[in-house]
Design a protein around this motif. Structure first.
Motif, PDB file in Angstrom:
ATOM      1  N   LYS A   1       0.833  -1.217   0.000  1.00  0.00           N
ATOM      2  CA  LYS A   1       0.000   0.000   0.000  1.00  0.00           C
ATOM      3  C   LYS A   1       0.865   1.262   0.000  1.00  0.00           C
ATOM      4  O   LYS A   1       0.542   2.244  -0.667  1.00  0.00           O
ATOM      5  CB  LYS A   1      -0.916   0.015   1.229  1.00  0.00           C
ATOM      6  CG  LYS A   1      -2.030  -1.005   1.158  1.00  0.00           C
ATOM      7  CD  LYS A   1      -2.900  -0.873   2.408  1.00  0.00           C
ATOM      8  CE  LYS A   1      -3.700  -2.127   2.623  1.00  0.00           C
ATOM      9  NZ  LYS A   1      -4.410  -2.117   3.917  1.00  0.00           N
ATOM     10  N   ASP A   2       1.951   1.232   0.774  1.00  0.00           N
ATOM     11  CA  ASP A   2       2.841   2.404   0.791  1.00  0.00           C
ATOM     12  C   ASP A   2       3.415   2.661  -0.601  1.00  0.00           C
ATOM     13  O   ASP A   2       3.648   3.814  -0.980  1.00  0.00           O
ATOM     14  CB  ASP A   2       3.978   2.213   1.795  1.00  0.00           C
ATOM     15  CG  ASP A   2       3.518   2.418   3.237  1.00  0.00           C
ATOM     16  OD1 ASP A   2       2.367   2.872   3.437  1.00  0.00           O
ATOM     17  OD2 ASP A   2       4.302   2.129   4.153  1.00  0.00           O
ATOM     18  N   ALA A   3       3.652   1.596  -1.351  1.00  0.00           N
ATOM     19  CA  ALA A   3       4.182   1.781  -2.706  1.00  0.00           C
ATOM     20  C   ALA A   3       3.143   2.487  -3.571  1.00  0.00           C
ATOM     21  O   ALA A   3       3.414   3.557  -4.127  1.00  0.00           O
ATOM     22  CB  ALA A   3       4.580   0.435  -3.320  1.00  0.00           C
ATOM     23  N   PHE A   4       1.924   1.926  -3.657  1.00  0.00           N
ATOM     24  CA  PHE A   4       1.017   2.527  -4.657  1.00  0.00           C
ATOM     25  C   PHE A   4       0.286   3.772  -4.172  1.00  0.00           C
ATOM     26  O   PHE A   4      -0.329   4.474  -4.963  1.00  0.00           O
ATOM     27  CB  PHE A   4       0.085   1.496  -5.313  1.00  0.00           C
ATOM     28  CG  PHE A   4      -0.997   0.886  -4.468  1.00  0.00           C
ATOM     29  CD1 PHE A   4      -0.854  -0.388  -3.956  1.00  0.00           C
ATOM     30  CD2 PHE A   4      -2.176   1.575  -4.219  1.00  0.00           C
ATOM     31  CE1 PHE A   4      -1.860  -0.968  -3.195  1.00  0.00           C
ATOM     32  CE2 PHE A   4      -3.193   1.007  -3.458  1.00  0.00           C
ATOM     33  CZ  PHE A   4      -3.030  -0.276  -2.946  1.00  0.00           C
ATOM     34  N   THR A   5       0.380   4.095  -2.876  1.00  0.00           N
ATOM     35  CA  THR A   5      -0.265   5.340  -2.424  1.00  0.00           C
ATOM     36  C   THR A   5       0.710   6.400  -1.926  1.00  0.00           C
ATOM     37  O   THR A   5       0.357   7.567  -1.851  1.00  0.00           O
ATOM     38  CB  THR A   5      -1.269   5.080  -1.272  1.00  0.00           C
ATOM     39  OG1 THR A   5      -0.557   4.547  -0.156  1.00  0.00           O
ATOM     40  CG2 THR A   5      -2.363   4.123  -1.697  1.00  0.00           C
ATOM     41  N   LYS A   6       1.954   5.985  -1.597  1.00  0.00           N
ATOM     42  CA  LYS A   6       2.878   6.971  -1.030  1.00  0.00           C
ATOM     43  C   LYS A   6       4.189   7.087  -1.801  1.00  0.00           C
ATOM     44  O   LYS A   6       4.988   7.986  -1.531  1.00  0.00           O
ATOM     45  CB  LYS A   6       3.185   6.618   0.425  1.00  0.00           C
ATOM     46  CG  LYS A   6       1.951   6.634   1.331  1.00  0.00           C
ATOM     47  CD  LYS A   6       2.356   6.757   2.800  1.00  0.00           C
ATOM     48  CE  LYS A   6       1.144   6.919   3.695  1.00  0.00           C
ATOM     49  NZ  LYS A   6       0.771   5.671   4.369  1.00  0.00           N
ATOM     50  N   GLY A   7       4.461   6.152  -2.718  1.00  0.00           N
ATOM     51  CA  GLY A   7       5.651   6.279  -3.541  1.00  0.00           C
ATOM     52  C   GLY A   7       6.914   5.668  -2.959  1.00  0.00           C
ATOM     53  O   GLY A   7       7.998   5.918  -3.474  1.00  0.00           O
ATOM     54  N   THR A   8       6.774   4.857  -1.915  1.00  0.00           N
ATOM     55  CA  THR A   8       7.954   4.161  -1.388  1.00  0.00           C
ATOM     56  C   THR A   8       7.973   2.761  -1.971  1.00  0.00           C
ATOM     57  O   THR A   8       7.070   1.964  -1.699  1.00  0.00           O
ATOM     58  CB  THR A   8       7.888   4.018   0.143  1.00  0.00           C
ATOM     59  OG1 THR A   8       7.458   5.255   0.691  1.00  0.00           O
ATOM     60  CG2 THR A   8       9.230   3.630   0.702  1.00  0.00           C
ATOM     61  N   ARG A   9       8.983   2.455  -2.761  1.00  0.00           N
ATOM     62  CA  ARG A   9       9.065   1.138  -3.362  1.00  0.00           C
ATOM     63  C   ARG A   9       9.275   0.098  -2.266  1.00  0.00           C
ATOM     64  O   ARG A   9       9.826   0.420  -1.211  1.00  0.00           O
ATOM     65  CB  ARG A   9      10.196   1.106  -4.392  1.00  0.00           C
ATOM     66  CG  ARG A   9       9.892   0.209  -5.559  1.00  0.00           C
ATOM     67  CD  ARG A   9      10.769   0.517  -6.744  1.00  0.00           C
ATOM     68  NE  ARG A   9      12.164   0.155  -6.499  1.00  0.00           N
ATOM     69  CZ  ARG A   9      13.127   0.334  -7.394  1.00  0.00           C
ATOM     70  NH1 ARG A   9      12.847   0.848  -8.582  1.00  0.00           N
ATOM     71  NH2 ARG A   9      14.356  -0.002  -7.117  1.00  0.00           N
ATOM     72  N   THR A  10       8.884  -1.141  -2.509  1.00  0.00           N
ATOM     73  CA  THR A  10       8.962  -2.139  -1.439  1.00  0.00           C
ATOM     74  C   THR A  10      10.407  -2.448  -1.046  1.00  0.00           C
ATOM     75  O   THR A  10      10.642  -3.013   0.014  1.00  0.00           O
ATOM     76  CB  THR A  10       8.228  -3.443  -1.822  1.00  0.00           C
ATOM     77  OG1 THR A  10       8.784  -3.935  -3.030  1.00  0.00           O
ATOM     78  CG2 THR A  10       6.739  -3.193  -2.005  1.00  0.00           C
TER      79      THR A  10
END
Ligand code: HEC
Ligand code: HEC
Length: 362
Positions: free
Chosen positions: A111-120
Motif C-alpha cells: 500500500k505504501d508503494a502505490f499510495t505513497k511512492g515508497t518502493r517495497t
C-alpha cells in the motif's frame, strides 16, 4: 440484464472493427457498494478502472496484452532516450505472487508503494507510477487491491534495473529531482494530489450524486486526471529536461488537457501501431470552447469507452478504443458516473488542438 446487453454491444462492436476484444483478465465489473467481495473489487480496479494492467502487463508482438504474464512487469516500459542503450529505460514492477514480485512483501509495504511512492525495497518510486493519484484512494479500495494481488498467479520475472535518470530518482538524488520538479517533502517524492484541489461538479449538475461518484472514479482510483491535466511548465526555462519527461501536473488547470505523450507511453508499441512523429497531446475535458463544451453525454461516453471523438473518428490513445483499452470493460454505472462528472467540469481555457499527431490507431 442491462449489463449483459453492454457485453453484447462490446462483442458486436468488435465485429464491426472497433477492436474491442473480450477482457479475460478483467472479470466482471464490481462496484464498491456491491456487497464488497474484496478480491473481485481489486481485480476490477487493477485490470479496468485503475488501469494498473495497462502498465504492469507486457504486450504480445501483435499489440494484445500477454495475460499469461498478467501484472508481471514490463522491462523498459518507457525509454526516454532510445539513442543510448544505457540511458532512459524504466521498468514497471512485477506485482505477482512470486519471490521476484510481491509475494514476500507485507500488505503495508504494498500500500505504501502505490499510495505513497515508497518502493517495497525502500527506494523512491519514479512518478511515472501514479501513486500521487492513488494517494486519495479509499482504505477499502486499497485493501481490495492487496486482497486481489495475493491471488494473482506468480510469474518468475526479475525486472530489469532502471537506467538514469530514473535510477537517480529511485535513489533520491536531490540535485536531479529538483531539476525534474519532483521535490515533494522528501527529494524525488511527488506530493499526492490534494483531494480538495480536485474540482467539484459545477452547480447546475443534474445528477449530483452520480457526478460525485464520478469525481472519485476519475481522479482518485482512476487515472483520467493524470493524463488529462497539463504539466507544470519547465522551471527554470533553461533546464535540460526532455519535454516528454514527466513533471507534476498543474492542479490550477485540472482536466485542461495538453499533456504530451509518445505512442509508447500510451501503450501503443510500434509496430503494430503506426509511428507518430510527434507526441500525442491529451484533450481538454472541461466545459470550455477549447474543451468538451457542446458534447452530449453519449459522445463523451463513446470517447471514453470506444475511442471515438465527436465526429466518429478514432482518438489516439491506448486507453480509449484500442486493442488494450481497459475502459471498454468499465462497469456501466461507473461509466455513467464518470461521464456525468466530466460533463460537469468547470471551464479551463486551454487549446490543445483537435487532432492527434499522426494517423489513427488501428
Ligand atoms: C502509467 C503506468 C503505471 C500505472 C497505470 C500503474 N503503475 Fe504501478 N508502477 C509503474 C512503474 C513505472 C513502477 C516502477 C517505478 C520505479 O521503479 O521507479 C511501478 C511500481 C509499482 C509498485 C511498486 C512495486 C515494488 O516492487 O515496490 C506497485 C505496488 C505498483 N506499481 C502498483 C500499482 C497499482 C496497484 C496500480 C493501479 C492501481 C498501478 N501500479 C498502476 C507504472 C504504473
Ligand atoms: C494514458 C493516458 C490517458 C488516460 C489514463 C485517459 N485518457 Fe482520455 N485521452 C487520452 C488521449 C491521448 C486522447 C486523445 C488525443 C487525440 O486523439 O488527439 C484522449 C481522449 C479523450 C477524450 C476525447 C476528447 C476529444 O476531444 O476528442 C475523452 C472524452 C477522454 N479522453 C476522457 C477520458 C476519461 C474520462 C478518462 C478516465 C476514465 C481518460 N480519458 C483517461 C489519454 C488518456
Amino acid at each position: 440484464m442491462k449489463h449483459a446487453q453492454w457485453v453484447v454491444a462490446l462483442i458486436i462492436g468488435a465485429g464491426c472493427g472497433d477492436n474491442l476484444p473480450p477482457k479475460p483478465d478483467a472479470g466482471p465489473p464490481v462496484r464498491p457498494d456491491a456487497g464488497v467481495n474484496l478480491v473481485a473489487r481489486g481485480r476490477y480496479i487493477m485490470n479496468t478502472l485503475g488501469a494498473c494492467t495497462f502498465c504492469h502487463t507486457p504486450l504480445n508482438p501483435d499489440g494484445t496484452r500477454d495475460n499469461t504474464k498478467l501484472l508481471a512487469g514490463v522491462d523498459c516500459f518507457v525509454d526516454i532516450d532510445p539513442t543510448d542503450p544505457n540511458v532512459g529505460c524504466i521498468a514497471t514492477r512485477n506485482l505477482t505472487n512470486h519471490e521476484t514480485g510481491l509475494k514476500n512483501k507485507t500488505d503495508q509495504q504494498i500500500k505504501d508503494a502505490f499510495t505513497k511512492g515508497t518502493r517495497t525495497d525502500g527506494k523512491i518510486l519514479a512518478p511515472v507510477m501514479p501513486y500521487w493519484v492513488f494517494h486519495n484512494m479509499t482504505a477499502q479500495d486499497q485493501d481490495a487491491i492487496v486482497a486481489y494481488l495475493r491471488t494473482v498467479p506468480g510469474v518468475d520475472h526479475q525486472v530489469a534495473a532502471n537506467q538514469p535518470p530514473w535510477s537517480l530518482i529511485n535513489d533520491g538524488n536531490a540535485g536531479v529531482c529538483s531539476m525534474f520538479g519532483t521535490q515533494g517533502t522528501t527529494p524525488c517524492l511527488a506530493d499526492g494530489i490534494m483531494e480538495s484541489s480536485i474540482p467539484m461538479p459545477g452547480a447546475g449538475t443534474a445528477d449530483m450524486a452520480s457526478a460525485l461518484r464520478g469525481r472519485y472514479l476519475s481522479s482518485m482510483v482512476g487515472l483520467c486526471i493524470d493524463c488529462h491535466t497539463p504539466e507544470l511548465p519547465h522551471v527554470p526555462p533553461t533546464n535540460p529536461i526532455p519535454p516528454f519527461f514527466p513533471r507534476p501536473i498543474d492542479m490550477g488547470k485540472p482536466y485542461g488537457g495538453g499533456r504530451a505523450f509518445f505512442s509508447q507511453d500510451l501503450g501503443l508499441p510500434v509496430p503494430p501501431y503506426p509511428a507518430f512523429p510527434t507526441p500525442i497531446i491529451t484533450r481538454n475535458l472541461t466545459q470550455h470552447a477549447t474543451g468538451l463544451m457542446g458534447w452530449t453525454t453519449s459522445q463523451i461516453r463513446n470517447a471514453i469507452a470506444f475511442g471515438k471523438d465527436r465526429d466518429g473518428n478514432a482518438v489516439c490513445a491506448g486507453t480509449h478504443g484500442s486493442l488494450i483499452s481497459p475502459y471498454a470493460a468499465l462497469d456501466e454505472q461507473d461509466l455513467t458516473d464518470i461521464v456525468n462528472y466530466i460533463a460537469s467540469l468547470p471551464p479551463v481555457d486551454n487549446n490543445t488542438g483537435t487532432d492527434c499527431a499522426g494517423p489513427p490507431v488501428p
